[in-house]
Design a protein around this motif. Structure first.
Motif, PDB file in Angstrom:
ATOM      1  N   LYS A  35      49.304  27.854  38.703  1.00 25.27           N
ATOM      2  CA  LYS A  35      48.839  28.092  40.068  1.00 25.27           C
ATOM      3  C   LYS A  35      49.152  29.509  40.552  1.00 25.27           C
ATOM      4  O   LYS A  35      48.976  29.819  41.730  1.00 25.27           O
ATOM      5  CB  LYS A  35      49.505  27.087  41.028  1.00 25.27           C
ATOM      6  CG  LYS A  35      49.139  25.632  40.768  1.00 25.27           C
ATOM      7  CD  LYS A  35      47.677  25.368  41.084  1.00 25.27           C
ATOM      8  CE  LYS A  35      47.339  23.893  40.899  1.00 25.27           C
ATOM      9  NZ  LYS A  35      45.912  23.620  41.200  1.00 25.27           N
ATOM     10  N   LEU A  36      49.599  30.356  39.628  1.00 29.08           N
ATOM     11  CA  LEU A  36      50.024  31.701  40.010  1.00 29.08           C
ATOM     12  C   LEU A  36      48.896  32.492  40.670  1.00 29.08           C
ATOM     13  O   LEU A  36      49.071  33.090  41.739  1.00 29.08           O
ATOM     14  CB  LEU A  36      50.550  32.448  38.779  1.00 29.08           C
ATOM     15  CG  LEU A  36      50.955  33.903  39.000  1.00 29.08           C
ATOM     16  CD1 LEU A  36      52.116  33.993  39.981  1.00 29.08           C
ATOM     17  CD2 LEU A  36      51.331  34.563  37.679  1.00 29.08           C
ATOM     18  N   GLY A  37      47.721  32.517  40.035  1.00 26.36           N
ATOM     19  CA  GLY A  37      46.598  33.268  40.590  1.00 26.36           C
ATOM     20  C   GLY A  37      46.197  32.759  41.957  1.00 26.36           C
ATOM     21  O   GLY A  37      45.915  33.540  42.878  1.00 26.36           O
ATOM     22  N   PHE A  38      46.197  31.437  42.117  1.00 26.03           N
ATOM     23  CA  PHE A  38      45.844  30.840  43.401  1.00 26.03           C
ATOM     24  C   PHE A  38      46.852  31.239  44.474  1.00 26.03           C
ATOM     25  O   PHE A  38      46.477  31.635  45.580  1.00 26.03           O
ATOM     26  CB  PHE A  38      45.799  29.316  43.266  1.00 26.03           C
ATOM     27  CG  PHE A  38      45.605  28.591  44.567  1.00 26.03           C
ATOM     28  CD1 PHE A  38      44.375  28.588  45.198  1.00 26.03           C
ATOM     29  CD2 PHE A  38      46.661  27.914  45.155  1.00 26.03           C
ATOM     30  CE1 PHE A  38      44.199  27.922  46.414  1.00 26.03           C
ATOM     31  CE2 PHE A  38      46.499  27.251  46.362  1.00 26.03           C
ATOM     32  CZ  PHE A  38      45.269  27.250  46.986  1.00 26.03           C
ATOM     33  N   CYS A  39      48.153  31.155  44.149  1.00 25.42           N
ATOM     34  CA  CYS A  39      49.195  31.492  45.127  1.00 25.42           C
ATOM     35  C   CYS A  39      49.130  32.963  45.530  1.00 25.42           C
ATOM     36  O   CYS A  39      49.242  33.300  46.717  1.00 25.42           O
ATOM     37  CB  CYS A  39      50.569  31.164  44.561  1.00 25.42           C
ATOM     38  SG  CYS A  39      50.911  29.396  44.409  1.00 25.42           S
ATOM     39  N   MET A  40      48.953  33.862  44.546  1.00 29.08           N
ATOM     40  CA  MET A  40      48.848  35.285  44.862  1.00 29.08           C
ATOM     41  C   MET A  40      47.593  35.559  45.701  1.00 29.08           C
ATOM     42  O   MET A  40      47.602  36.403  46.606  1.00 29.08           O
ATOM     43  CB  MET A  40      48.818  36.116  43.584  1.00 29.08           C
ATOM     44  CG  MET A  40      50.113  36.111  42.781  1.00 29.08           C
ATOM     45  SD  MET A  40      51.530  36.879  43.618  1.00 29.08           S
ATOM     46  CE  MET A  40      52.459  35.404  44.088  1.00 29.08           C
ATOM     47  N   HIS A  46      39.296  33.912  34.227  1.00 32.64           N
ATOM     48  CA  HIS A  46      38.642  34.957  33.442  1.00 32.64           C
ATOM     49  C   HIS A  46      39.532  36.158  33.117  1.00 32.64           C
ATOM     50  O   HIS A  46      39.078  37.091  32.460  1.00 32.64           O
ATOM     51  CB  HIS A  46      37.386  35.443  34.176  1.00 32.64           C
ATOM     52  CG  HIS A  46      36.354  34.388  34.383  1.00 32.64           C
ATOM     53  ND1 HIS A  46      36.359  33.541  35.478  1.00 32.64           N
ATOM     54  CD2 HIS A  46      35.293  34.011  33.619  1.00 32.64           C
ATOM     55  CE1 HIS A  46      35.339  32.716  35.392  1.00 32.64           C
ATOM     56  NE2 HIS A  46      34.684  32.964  34.285  1.00 32.64           N
ATOM     57  N   GLY A  47      40.747  36.144  33.620  1.00 27.95           N
ATOM     58  CA  GLY A  47      41.654  37.248  33.329  1.00 27.95           C
ATOM     59  C   GLY A  47      41.858  38.131  34.544  1.00 27.95           C
ATOM     60  O   GLY A  47      40.893  38.545  35.197  1.00 27.95           O
ATOM     61  N   PHE A  48      43.121  38.403  34.861  1.00 29.80           N
ATOM     62  CA  PHE A  48      43.429  39.198  36.046  1.00 29.80           C
ATOM     63  C   PHE A  48      43.071  40.676  35.859  1.00 29.80           C
ATOM     64  O   PHE A  48      42.692  41.352  36.810  1.00 29.80           O
ATOM     65  CB  PHE A  48      44.917  39.067  36.383  1.00 29.80           C
ATOM     66  CG  PHE A  48      45.306  37.671  36.797  1.00 29.80           C
ATOM     67  CD1 PHE A  48      44.797  37.109  37.952  1.00 29.80           C
ATOM     68  CD2 PHE A  48      46.174  36.919  36.027  1.00 29.80           C
ATOM     69  CE1 PHE A  48      45.144  35.823  38.343  1.00 29.80           C
ATOM     70  CE2 PHE A  48      46.531  35.635  36.403  1.00 29.80           C
ATOM     71  CZ  PHE A  48      46.021  35.087  37.560  1.00 29.80           C
ATOM     72  N   PHE A  49      43.163  41.168  34.636  1.00 25.47           N
ATOM     73  CA  PHE A  49      42.823  42.570  34.403  1.00 25.47           C
ATOM     74  C   PHE A  49      41.334  42.816  34.628  1.00 25.47           C
ATOM     75  O   PHE A  49      40.933  43.792  35.267  1.00 25.47           O
ATOM     76  CB  PHE A  49      43.227  42.980  32.988  1.00 25.47           C
ATOM     77  CG  PHE A  49      43.032  44.439  32.712  1.00 25.47           C
ATOM     78  CD1 PHE A  49      43.940  45.374  33.176  1.00 25.47           C
ATOM     79  CD2 PHE A  49      41.927  44.888  32.019  1.00 25.47           C
ATOM     80  CE1 PHE A  49      43.760  46.725  32.947  1.00 25.47           C
ATOM     81  CE2 PHE A  49      41.726  46.242  31.778  1.00 25.47           C
ATOM     82  CZ  PHE A  49      42.642  47.160  32.240  1.00 25.47           C
ATOM     83  N   ARG A  50      40.516  41.923  34.108  1.00 24.10           N
ATOM     84  CA  ARG A  50      39.064  42.027  34.312  1.00 24.10           C
ATOM     85  C   ARG A  50      38.725  41.949  35.801  1.00 24.10           C
ATOM     86  O   ARG A  50      37.901  42.723  36.299  1.00 24.10           O
ATOM     87  CB  ARG A  50      38.372  40.898  33.549  1.00 24.10           C
ATOM     88  CG  ARG A  50      36.869  40.851  33.754  1.00 24.10           C
ATOM     89  CD  ARG A  50      36.267  39.666  33.011  1.00 24.10           C
ATOM     90  NE  ARG A  50      34.831  39.557  33.222  1.00 24.10           N
ATOM     91  CZ  ARG A  50      34.065  38.596  32.728  1.00 24.10           C
ATOM     92  NH1 ARG A  50      34.608  37.643  31.968  1.00 24.10           N
ATOM     93  NH2 ARG A  50      32.775  38.564  32.969  1.00 24.10           N
ATOM     94  N   ASN A  61      49.332  41.911  41.257  1.00 18.96           N
ATOM     95  CA  ASN A  61      50.571  41.149  41.421  1.00 18.96           C
ATOM     96  C   ASN A  61      50.708  40.057  40.365  1.00 18.96           C
ATOM     97  O   ASN A  61      51.803  39.818  39.840  1.00 18.96           O
ATOM     98  CB  ASN A  61      50.634  40.535  42.820  1.00 18.96           C
ATOM     99  CG  ASN A  61      50.810  41.576  43.913  1.00 18.96           C
ATOM    100  OD1 ASN A  61      51.374  42.639  43.678  1.00 18.96           O
ATOM    101  ND2 ASN A  61      50.331  41.291  45.103  1.00 18.96           N
ATOM    102  N   SER A  62      49.600  39.407  40.041  1.00 20.64           N
ATOM    103  CA  SER A  62      49.635  38.350  39.027  1.00 20.64           C
ATOM    104  C   SER A  62      49.944  38.928  37.645  1.00 20.64           C
ATOM    105  O   SER A  62      50.690  38.327  36.867  1.00 20.64           O
ATOM    106  CB  SER A  62      48.290  37.609  39.001  1.00 20.64           C
ATOM    107  OG  SER A  62      48.044  36.961  40.229  1.00 20.64           O
TER     108      SER A  62
END
Length: 403
Positions: free
Chosen positions: A130-135, A278-282, A326-327
Motif C-alpha cells: 500500500k506504499l504507493g497509495f499512502c504516498m 507500473h513502476g514509480f520511476f516510469r 518518495n515511494s
C-alpha cells in the motif's frame, strides 16, 4: 496503531499544514506592498529574498532534524516542527517592516521539518503493498490544502487584511501539534538480532549521497522544486497582468492558484496506484514531462480564463511527481534510515526553493513574466528526458542499502 487510522489522521494534519502555507505564500508580494510599505519597483527583489532565507536555513537544518528523528523518534520531531512553525507564523503577522519579516522567516527555517516528519511516520506504518497509495494520499492531502489555502487566504485578506491569515495559520499549526500529541503513537521499531543491530550501526556511517538512486532522486528534487518556486513569487503579479487590473487580484490569484491544488487532490492517489502497478520511476518521468509541457503552454494565453484552465491541467500532472520520488526513496532505504532520507529530501527541496524565487524574480524583472513559465517548463521537461534516457543504475544491494 492501524495504518488506516494513521493515514486518516496524518491526512488531516497535512491538509491543515498545506492550507496554512498556501494561505499566505502566494500573496507575499501583496503583503510586502500593502502592509510593509515596499514599493512596486522593489517588490520582486524583497519577495525573492524573503522566500529564499527560510529555505536556506531549513536546507541546512533538515538533515540534522532527520538524523535526530531516526535516533529520538519521528513523533517528537513532528511536535517540535509544529510548535516552532506556529510561533513563527504568529510573529510574521505582527512584523512592521520587510527586514523584520525576513528575520521571522529565518526563524521559520529553523523550525521547518513538519512535512518530512509526517512522511517518515506514514512510511513506517504503511504496508509494502500500500506504499504507493499512502504516498499518493499524503501528496493529495498536500495539494488539497493547496486548494483550501489560497481560497481562504484570498477571502480573509480581502475582508480582514493579510495579518489575520498569519494568525489563523499559526492556530492551525498549533492544532496539528495537539492532534499529533494526542492521537499519534511513535512508530514501533522492529526487534533486531545482534547481527542486525551491528549492520544498522554500520549503516548510520554510510554517506547516503553516495547511493546512486538516492542521489539521483535528490538531484531531481532540487530541479523540480526550483522550477515550481520560480513561479510562486510572480503568480499574483502575472494574474494581475492577465486580468489587466489590480482589482480583487488577491482573491483572483487565490482562485487560480487553488485550481492546481484541486486537480492534484484528485489525481495524486491515482498516480500512486499507477506507480504501484507500473513502476514509480516510469510514473515520475511521465508526470515530469507532462508538467513541463503544460508550463510552457501557460506562457501563451493573454487572458485569465485559458491560463486558469491550464493551471488545473498542470496540477493533474504535477501531483504524481513527489509521490513517485518518495515511494522510490522508501523502497530503496531501510526503515531505520528514513528520517535521514526524508531529511535529505527536504533539504534538496529547500535548496531548489532557495534558488527558484531568486531566478524567477530575475527573469520576471529583466525578461518578462511569460518567460518565467517557459523557463520552468523547460527545466521540468529536460529533467524528465535526462532521467528517462539515463536512469539510475541498479546494482546488487550492499548491506541494507540498494544502489
Amino acid at each position: 496503531m492501524n495504518w488506516k487510522a494513521v493515514l486518516a489522521i496524518l491526512t488531516c494534519n497535512v491538509v491543515l499544514m498545506s492550507a496554512s502555507y498556501t494561505m499566505l505564500i502566494p500573496f507575499l508580494p501583496m503583503y510586502l506592498i500593502n502592509e510593509l510599505g515596499v514599493t512596486s519597483d522593489n517588490v520582486n527583489m524583497w519577495s525573492g529574498i524573503i522566500f529564499s532565507v527560510t529555505f536556506i536555513v531549513s536546507a541546512v537544518m533538515a538533515p540534522i532534524w532527520g538524523k535526530l528523528s531516526d535516533k529520538k523518534g519521528r513523533k517528537p520531531m513532528a511536535v517540535r516542527a509544529g510548535v516552532g512553525l506556529a510561533i513563527t507564523y504568529f510573529i510574521c503577522g505582527i512584523v512592521s517592516s520587510p527586514i523584520q519579516l525576513m528575520f521571522a522567516r529565518i526563524l521559520q527555517g529553523f523550525a521547518a521539518g513538519l512535512w518530512p516528519a509526517e512522511l517518515a511516520i506514514m512510511s513506517s506504518y504503511a504496508p509494502k503493498e500500500k506504499l504507493g497509495f499512502c504516498m499518493g494520499v499524503m501528496q493529495g492531502a498536500l495539494t488539497a490544502g493547496g486548494v483550501i489555502g489560497p481560497l481562504l487566504g484570498g477571502v480573509l485578506a480581502s475582508v480582514f487584511g493579510m495579518r489575520v491569515s498569519f494568525f489563523i495559520s499559526a492556530g492551525a499549526l498549533a492544532l496539528i501539534t495537539l492532534i499529533t500529541l494526542i492521537f499519534i503513537k511513535e512508530p514501533p521499531r522492529e526487534a533486531k538480532t545482534p547481527e542486525q543491530l551491528a549492520l544498522a550501526k554500520e549503516a548510520e556511517k554510510v554517506n547516503l549521497l553516495k547511493v546512486p538512486m538516492i542521489r539521483r532522486m535528490l538531484e531531481c528534487a532540487v530541479v523540480i522544486q526550483m522550477a515550481i518556486l520560480i513561479l510562486q513569487p510572480i503568480l499574483t503579479l502575472y494574474v494581475a497582468e492577465l486580468h489587466h487590473s489590480m482589482d480583487n487580484v488577491i482573491m483572483l490569484s487565490g482562485m487560480v492558484f487553488s485550481l492546481g491544488g484541486f486537480a492534484g487532490a484528485i489525481s495524486a492517489p491515482l498516480w500512486g496506484r499507477y506507480g504501484q502497478s507500473h513502476g514509480f520511476f516510469r510514473t515520475m518521468c511521465i508526470t515530469l514531462a507532462g508538467t513541463g509541457f503544460i508550463l510552457i503552454i501557460q506562457s501563451i494565453p493573454s487572458t485569465l480564463t485559458p491560463f486558469a484552465i491550464l493551471q488545473f491541467v498542470c496540477g493533474l500532472f504535477y501531483a504524481g511527481v513527489y509521490p513517485s520520488i518518495n515511494s522510490i526513496l522508501v523502497k530503496k532505504s531501510p526503515a531505520e534510515q528514513r528520517g535521514r532520507i526524508f531529511g535529505l529530501m527536504f533539504a534538496a527541496q529547500q535548496i531548489g526553493s532557495t534558488i527558484g524565487p531568486l531566478v524567477g524574480g530575475f527573469i520576471g524583472t529583466f525578461f518578462g513574466l511569460k518567460f518565467v513559465f517557459i523557463f520552468a517548463g523547460i527545466l521540468m521537461f529536460i529533467t524528465s528526458a535526462l532521467m528517462y534516457l539515463k536512469p539510475p543504475i541498479s546494482r546488487k544491494p550492499r548491506k541494507r542499502f540498494a544502489n
